[in-house]
Design a protein around this motif. Sequence first.
Motif, PDB file in Angstrom:
ATOM      1  N   ALA A 109      42.174 100.352 -15.899  1.00  0.00           N
ATOM      2  CA  ALA A 109      41.253  99.581 -16.734  1.00  0.00           C
ATOM      3  C   ALA A 109      42.029  98.775 -17.772  1.00  0.00           C
ATOM      4  O   ALA A 109      43.055  99.232 -18.294  1.00  0.00           O
ATOM      5  CB  ALA A 109      40.259 100.505 -17.425  1.00  0.00           C
ATOM      6  N   GLY A 130      35.989  95.402 -12.005  1.00  0.00           N
ATOM      7  CA  GLY A 130      36.713  96.623 -12.305  1.00  0.00           C
ATOM      8  C   GLY A 130      35.879  97.860 -12.023  1.00  0.00           C
ATOM      9  O   GLY A 130      34.934  97.836 -11.236  1.00  0.00           O
ATOM     10  N   LEU A 174      34.312 105.637 -14.765  1.00  0.00           N
ATOM     11  CA  LEU A 174      35.234 105.852 -15.886  1.00  0.00           C
ATOM     12  C   LEU A 174      34.886 107.119 -16.658  1.00  0.00           C
ATOM     13  O   LEU A 174      35.769 107.790 -17.196  1.00  0.00           O
ATOM     14  CB  LEU A 174      35.214 104.635 -16.815  1.00  0.00           C
ATOM     15  CG  LEU A 174      35.968 103.400 -16.304  1.00  0.00           C
ATOM     16  CD1 LEU A 174      35.695 102.203 -17.203  1.00  0.00           C
ATOM     17  CD2 LEU A 174      37.470 103.672 -16.232  1.00  0.00           C
ATOM     18  N   GLN A 195      42.616 106.686 -18.867  1.00  0.00           N
ATOM     19  CA  GLN A 195      42.698 105.356 -18.280  1.00  0.00           C
ATOM     20  C   GLN A 195      44.154 104.912 -18.252  1.00  0.00           C
ATOM     21  O   GLN A 195      44.970 105.340 -19.068  1.00  0.00           O
ATOM     22  CB  GLN A 195      41.846 104.366 -19.079  1.00  0.00           C
ATOM     23  CG  GLN A 195      40.366 104.715 -19.095  1.00  0.00           C
ATOM     24  CD  GLN A 195      39.552 103.746 -19.920  1.00  0.00           C
ATOM     25  OE1 GLN A 195      39.999 102.646 -20.241  1.00  0.00           O
ATOM     26  NE2 GLN A 195      38.333 104.148 -20.274  1.00  0.00           N
TER      27      GLN A 195
END
Length: 245
Positions: A176, A202, A208, A214
């Motif tokens: 990310a 993305g 996420l 990340q």
Amino acid sequence: MEVIRSRQNALIKRFVSLGSDGKTRMESGEYLCAGETMLCEAMAAQAEITCVLALEERPGLPSRTVTPELLKAVSPLQNSAGPVFSVRMRPLLPPETLRRVIVLENVQDPGNVGTVLRTADAFGIDLVVLCGACADPYNPKTVRATMGAIFRQPVVKVELSGLKELLGGLPLYGAALSPAAMDIRRLPPPPVAVAIGNEGKGLSPELLALCAGQTVIPMRPCAESLNAAVAASVAMWEMTRSWLD
């Protein structure tokens, strides 16, 4: 052997459908491949070849002879001299203990998915996981981009709701563009999984939220974000560097 000359032949119609319709592929459990190199790869991997269409008979294989016009009509490749052949889908089981996993979410370009499978096969990645609206791994364009890895590389499709269970305790890191993302060169050593998102948007917030952290690939400030397949390849390289040393 009799040469097939009609586009109305049932076998020709089936091949056309296998090349163009994902539903047909899923219902039949077969997919389409083309070219001598892919045929050699399939044979080396002991894939179950169900039928070969070629300009001449292929001894030892379930083959039928067709005209050049029909071969061109069924081939997913432009200006191909063949052969075109169908292969039975078979589960390629990953190791019981997963150590290196790449997750793709909504990667829609068949070439990108195929390239990821090819790279995963080269680097010994245990499993490629497809989430969301990823390209069909058995689409002829995807298959072609794998350059034979489709016969060897374990790949599964899973709903996002089942991803955590599939990975077990494997820590997942999402690629990310975020201030909180760590340099991918600091990625923990295996066991580890990395998720790569859609070419334009993305990773989704939902995926996420499943991540332990990340990660980002450092680049020059003026550079555009990397192609999804390239980003996945860099991530897979980082996952395997210590193993390759």
